[in-house]
Design an enzyme around this catalytic site. Structure first.
Site, PDB file in Angstrom:
ATOM      1  N   GLY A   1      97.595  58.700 133.301  1.00  9.63           N
ATOM      2  CA  GLY A   1      97.401  60.075 132.853  1.00  9.63           C
ATOM      3  C   GLY A   1      95.942  60.530 132.949  1.00  9.63           C
ATOM      4  O   GLY A   1      95.665  61.722 133.094  1.00  9.63           O
TER       5      GLY A   1
ATOM      6  N   GLU B   1      95.554  61.598 136.410  1.00  5.10           N
ATOM      7  CA  GLU B   1      96.315  62.846 136.552  1.00  5.10           C
ATOM      8  C   GLU B   1      95.560  64.014 135.913  1.00  5.10           C
ATOM      9  O   GLU B   1      95.553  65.131 136.440  1.00  5.10           O
ATOM     10  CB  GLU B   1      97.706  62.673 135.921  1.00  5.10           C
TER      11      GLU B   1
HETATM   12  N1  CAA Z   1      97.336  53.473 125.797  1.00 10.46           N
HETATM   13  C1  CAA Z   1      97.051  52.943 124.596  1.00 10.46           C
HETATM   14  N2  CAA Z   1      96.043  52.090 124.367  1.00 10.46           N
HETATM   15  C2  CAA Z   1      95.276  51.761 125.430  1.00 10.46           C
HETATM   16  C3  CAA Z   1      95.508  52.267 126.716  1.00 10.46           C
HETATM   17  C4  CAA Z   1      96.600  53.173 126.881  1.00 10.46           C
HETATM   18  N3  CAA Z   1      96.876  53.729 128.063  1.00 10.46           N
HETATM   19  N4  CAA Z   1      94.581  51.744 127.560  1.00 10.46           N
HETATM   20  C5  CAA Z   1      93.790  50.941 126.805  1.00 10.46           C
HETATM   21  N5  CAA Z   1      94.208  50.969 125.530  1.00 10.46           N
HETATM   22  C6  CAA Z   1      93.620  50.241 124.386  1.00 10.46           C
HETATM   23  C7  CAA Z   1      93.955  48.746 124.459  1.00 10.46           C
HETATM   24  O1  CAA Z   1      95.251  48.495 123.934  1.00 10.46           O
HETATM   25  C8  CAA Z   1      92.850  48.146 123.614  1.00 10.46           C
HETATM   26  O2  CAA Z   1      93.174  48.362 122.272  1.00 10.46           O
HETATM   27  P1  CAA Z   1      92.869  47.156 121.172  1.00 10.46           P
HETATM   28  O3  CAA Z   1      91.362  47.029 121.202  1.00 10.46           O
HETATM   29  O4  CAA Z   1      93.393  47.748 119.902  1.00 10.46           O
HETATM   30  O5  CAA Z   1      93.571  45.947 121.668  1.00 10.46           O
HETATM   31  C9  CAA Z   1      91.648  49.068 123.926  1.00 10.46           C
HETATM   32  O6  CAA Z   1      92.208  50.292 124.460  1.00 10.46           O
HETATM   33  C10 CAA Z   1      90.732  48.478 124.975  1.00 10.46           C
HETATM   34  O7  CAA Z   1      91.512  48.108 126.110  1.00 10.46           O
HETATM   35  P2  CAA Z   1      91.513  46.626 126.753  1.00 10.46           P
HETATM   36  O8  CAA Z   1      91.189  45.606 125.719  1.00 10.46           O
HETATM   37  O9  CAA Z   1      92.796  46.459 127.523  1.00 10.46           O
HETATM   38  O10 CAA Z   1      90.253  46.783 127.759  1.00 10.46           O
HETATM   39  P3  CAA Z   1      90.011  46.014 129.143  1.00 10.46           P
HETATM   40  O11 CAA Z   1      88.628  46.398 129.545  1.00 10.46           O
HETATM   41  O12 CAA Z   1      90.403  44.577 129.045  1.00 10.46           O
HETATM   42  O13 CAA Z   1      91.061  46.687 130.186  1.00 10.46           O
HETATM   43  C11 CAA Z   1      92.196  48.554 131.227  1.00 10.46           C
HETATM   44  C12 CAA Z   1      90.925  48.044 130.505  1.00 10.46           C
HETATM   45  C13 CAA Z   1      92.345  47.862 132.585  1.00 10.46           C
HETATM   46  C14 CAA Z   1      92.018  50.050 131.409  1.00 10.46           C
HETATM   47  C15 CAA Z   1      93.452  48.224 130.346  1.00 10.46           C
HETATM   48  O14 CAA Z   1      93.202  48.703 129.025  1.00 10.46           O
HETATM   49  C16 CAA Z   1      94.719  48.870 130.841  1.00 10.46           C
HETATM   50  O15 CAA Z   1      95.344  48.372 131.765  1.00 10.46           O
HETATM   51  N6  CAA Z   1      95.131  49.992 130.184  1.00 10.46           N
HETATM   52  C17 CAA Z   1      96.385  50.646 130.482  1.00 10.46           C
HETATM   53  C18 CAA Z   1      96.321  51.452 131.747  1.00 10.46           C
HETATM   54  C19 CAA Z   1      97.658  52.078 132.017  1.00 10.46           C
HETATM   55  O16 CAA Z   1      98.670  51.411 132.186  1.00 10.46           O
HETATM   56  N7  CAA Z   1      97.671  53.425 132.041  1.00 10.46           N
HETATM   57  C20 CAA Z   1      98.878  54.179 132.299  1.00 10.46           C
HETATM   58  C21 CAA Z   1      99.518  54.597 130.997  1.00 10.46           C
HETATM   59  S1  CAA Z   1     101.096  55.391 131.188  1.00 10.46           S
HETATM   60  C22 CAA Z   1     100.716  56.939 131.741  1.00 10.46           C
HETATM   61  O17 CAA Z   1      99.577  57.340 131.836  1.00 10.46           O
HETATM   62  C23 CAA Z   1     101.918  57.809 132.085  1.00 10.46           C
HETATM   63  C24 CAA Z   1     101.569  59.072 132.772  1.00 10.46           C
HETATM   64  O18 CAA Z   1     101.836  59.271 133.945  1.00 10.46           O
HETATM   65  C25 CAA Z   1     100.948  60.159 132.027  1.00 10.46           C
END
Ligand code: CAA
Length: 258
Positions: free
Chosen positions: A109, A112
């Site tokens: 998102g 996006e």
């Molecule tokens: N939603 C909720 N929480 C999220 C998040 C998300 N999209 N992305 C990161 N966070 C949170 C993590 O859960 C973590 O929280 P805690 O400290 O409470 O555990 C905090 O942010 C820090 O993240 P990481 O510890 O994972 O940080 P990292 O540096 O190891 O990794 C990252 C960074 C690669 C961005 C990883 O956080 C990640 O893969 N995030 C998800 C990305 C993702 O899948 N995005 C798509 C979401 S669905 C969507 O967007 C649908 C759409 O089309 C609109």
């Protein structure tokens, strides 16, 4: 615009800069943040003392996507009723130019949202991706449509089907961003550009933006509707539950095709 909980706002002459401000969650776009963002941008859009807007996050993240904690347990009926991406259309309808200043993670998102902006300036640290496939879903807020238009079918397909990220340089070569600048200046460069546009006739700017969007948006709306329905439908699968639970539990997902 008082009492902003998830955003920060700065004004400088005719330019307003909106900062996404959930740093601990890498600016994950929860419903409260999006409500605040849409309302703030619309208010600025109606304010005659504003002529251009910049949207940014922080150095580590523009935004890491929609908030997975809010979606993990949802079923398709909830998603359809909530229709959380419908309000994103109001960003698309803003009359004034909106420039994205992107540093760090710009994912799902977040990517996006950046693609809803008219112009994108990227820090050399920026990383772009649509990683939804890794959590058992797909982009739902325009990713399949806007990314394909921006960088072409082959590259978009690979990104959407593998979730792999691209660097700022690749994003520039592929035509997703306007330019890549050193991390120290990505925001000031975007603001400089906003000031340059703000010095033009606001009426001409408005009509010119409208005209560029006219060609860009031809056939886009049908695609957006199609994508949104498919995204909501995926909440009927076990794989969506497993993918999102695995992310929140910090483990690898086991997808079963159910
Ligand atoms: N939603 C909720 N929480 C999220 C998040 C998300 N999209 N992305 C990161 N966070 C949170 C993590 O859960 C973590 O929280 P805690 O400290 O409470 O555990 C905090 O942010 C820090 O993240 P990481 O510890 O994972 O940080 P990292 O540096 O190891 O990794 C990252 C960074 C690669 C961005 C990883 O956080 C990640 O893969 N995030 C998800 C990305 C993702 O899948 N995005 C798509 C979401 S669905 C969507 O967007 C649908 C759409 O089309 C609109």
């Amino acid at each position: 615009m008082t009492n902003l909980q998830f955003l920060r706002l700065e004004r400088d002459g005719y330019v307003a800069t909106v900062f996404l401000n959930r740093p601990k969650q890498l600016n994950a776009l929860n419903i409260g943040l999006m409500d605040e963002l849409v309302a703030t941008l619309e208010e600025l859009d109606c304010d005659d003392s504003v002529r251009a807007m910049v949207l940014t996050g922080n150095e580590k993240a523009f935004a890491a996507g929609a908030d997975i904690t809010e979606m993990a347990g949802a079923d398709p009926t909830t998603m359809l009723k909530r229709d959380q991406f419908a309000k994103w259309d109001r960003i698309r309808k803003l009359k004034k130019p909106l420039i994205a200043a992107v540093s760090g993670f710009c994912l799902g998102g977040g990517c996006e949202l950046a693609m809803h902006c008219d112009i994108m300036i990227a820090s050399e640290t920026a990383q772009f991706g649509q990683p939804e496939i890794k959590i058992g879903v797909m982009p739902g807020a325009g990713g399949t449509q806007r990314l394909t238009r921006a960088i072409g079918k082959a590259r978009a397909m690979e990104m959407v089907l593998t979730g792999k990220f691209i660097s700022a340089q690749e994003a520039y070569q592929f035509g997703l961003v306007n330019r890549v600048v050193p991390a120290e200046v990505y925001l000031s460069e975007a603001q400089k550009l906003a000031h340059e546009i703000a010095a033009m006739s606001p009426v001409a700017v408005r009509l010119a933006k409208e005209a560029v969007l006219k060609v860009y948006e031809s056939f886009l709306l049908d695609g957006l509707e199609f994508e949104r329905k498919n995204f909501y439908l995926l909440f009927a699968t076990e794989d969506q539950k497993e993918g999102m639970a695995a992310f929140l539990e910090k483990r690898a997902p086991q997808f079963k095709g159910k």
